[in-house]
Design a protein around this motif. Structure first.
Motif: not given
Length: 362
Positions: A141-158
């Motif tokens: 999953n290619i993220c353009f912003t740290q905000r999107d990356r953190q949102g995905l990491a928090d919701a989908i840890p794997d």
């Protein structure tokens, strides 16, 4: 690689210009520049304007039919090496790629996927569950912003995550700009309710407080909130404001080249392609330190980012660049260097090649 590309929110060929369409096209160009063969897998638009179950069910039926069509095509002509979905989120989940990728053992990749827990209510929760499953399935999953990356990491840890900085096709900005008018401000944005209207409101307030300075402004944009936007600027001298309306994307660089400072508060901006275009044209930016804007503007180097909602600070930053031409000139040069060297198709292609090389392809 042979890559099947899909953008559920807006196809590459959608007739209405937008940042989403522009970034989708830029991604395809960057992938092709990296040596890949990219084909548009589907033009089916899966977009839910409102959380309405009848529309959702109808779109799911369309998606199943489209997946079946592609499966027949792949059985006949061979499967792609990779499926690439751009910008799946709660209003535009990908209901085609994950199923096909799984059935044909094709690696699945997303770019700019997003997940927001505050949307987990009613039908939006069902839509987000589809996004979460796709993100979890994805090889990357290619993220353009740290905000999107953190949102995905928090919701989908794997989730498998990687970063790609927002970029643009800088080919229209390669020509060395002629000296624009240093007191000419420029703003490029759709006129619609919500965040855009709030940004126009703040911009008008800020300009009203620096009326003693000799600025003018060119405004590019149109939309359903046109009259509300113009009403916000009604108290300002009409001869200082040039309303250009909606113009072709190819005409935007000329408007930017004629200006001196790009001004846009940026409420709700995922990151803002227009900021990169302005900097490519040699315009320092005044925006807010908000949402994804810090991903595309370097505070104190290519422009100024002011505290969210602080009209006085926003106005003060504009005033500083209007009255300190030497500083504006230095920032203009750095803005242009930053975009042309670090946020170009070439830079994006190199990063995408690095990211995709880590994905096993059968």
């Amino acid at each position: 690689m042979r890559i099947a590309f899909y953008a559920p929110l807006k196809s590459l060929n959608h007739p209405v210009a937008s940042g989403d369409r522009q970034m989708a096209r830029a991604l395809v160009k960057a992938l092709e520049r990296g040596g890949h063969s990219v084909e548009l897998a589907s033009e089916l638009r899966f977009y839910l304007r409102e959380p309405e179950s009848k529309s959702f069910d109808a779109l799911k039926i369309e998606a199943r039919a489209e997946a079946a069509r592609l499966a027949r095509l792949w059985d006949r002509d061979g499967k792609p090496d990779l499926w690439f979905t751009y910008h799946p989120y709660y209003k535009a989940p990908d209901l085609i790629g994950p199923e096909l990728a799984s059935a044909f053992a094709v690696p699945y990749v997303t770019a700019e996927a997003s997940y927001s827990r505050r949307r987990n209510a009613g039908l939006w929760a069902d839509a987000q569950a589809l996004v979460a499953r796709a993100v979890e399935q994805a090889a990357l999953n290619i993220c353009f912003t740290q905000r999107d990356r953190q949102g995905l990491a928090d919701a989908i840890p794997d989730a498998a995550l990687g970063m790609l900085s927002p970029f643009i096709d800088t080919s229209a900005f390669r020509e060395t700009p002629t000296r624009g008018c240093p007191t000419r401000l420029v703003a490029v944005a759709m006129m619609r309710p919500g965040d855009k209207l709030e940004s126009y409101h703040m911009l008008a307030q800020a300009l009203g407080s620096i009326g003693h300075l000799p600025w003018t402004i060119s405004v590019v944009g149109d939309g359903p909130a046109r009259e509300e936007v113009k009403a916000q600027f009604a108290g300002l001298p009409a001869d200082r404001i040039e309303w250009l309306g909606a113009i072709e994307p190819a005409a935007v660089p000329d408007v930017l080249y004629g200006g001196g400072i790009y001004v846009w508060p940026g409420f709700g901006e995922a990151y803002g392609i227009a900021y990169l275009e302005a900097q490519a044209a040699g315009l320092p930016v005044v925006a807010q330190d908000i949402a994804g804007v810090p991903e595309v503007v370097r505070d104190g180097q290519t422009g100024f980012l002011t505290p969210s909602g602080d009209v006085a600070a926003f106005a003060s930053a504009i005033e500083r660049l209007l009255t300190r031409n030497d500083e504006r000139t230095i920032m203009a040069a750095e803005a242009r260097r930053f975009t042309l060297e670090e946020r170009s198709l070439a830079a994006a292609a190199a990063r995408l090649t690095e990211l995709l090389a880590k994905i096993p392809v059968s």
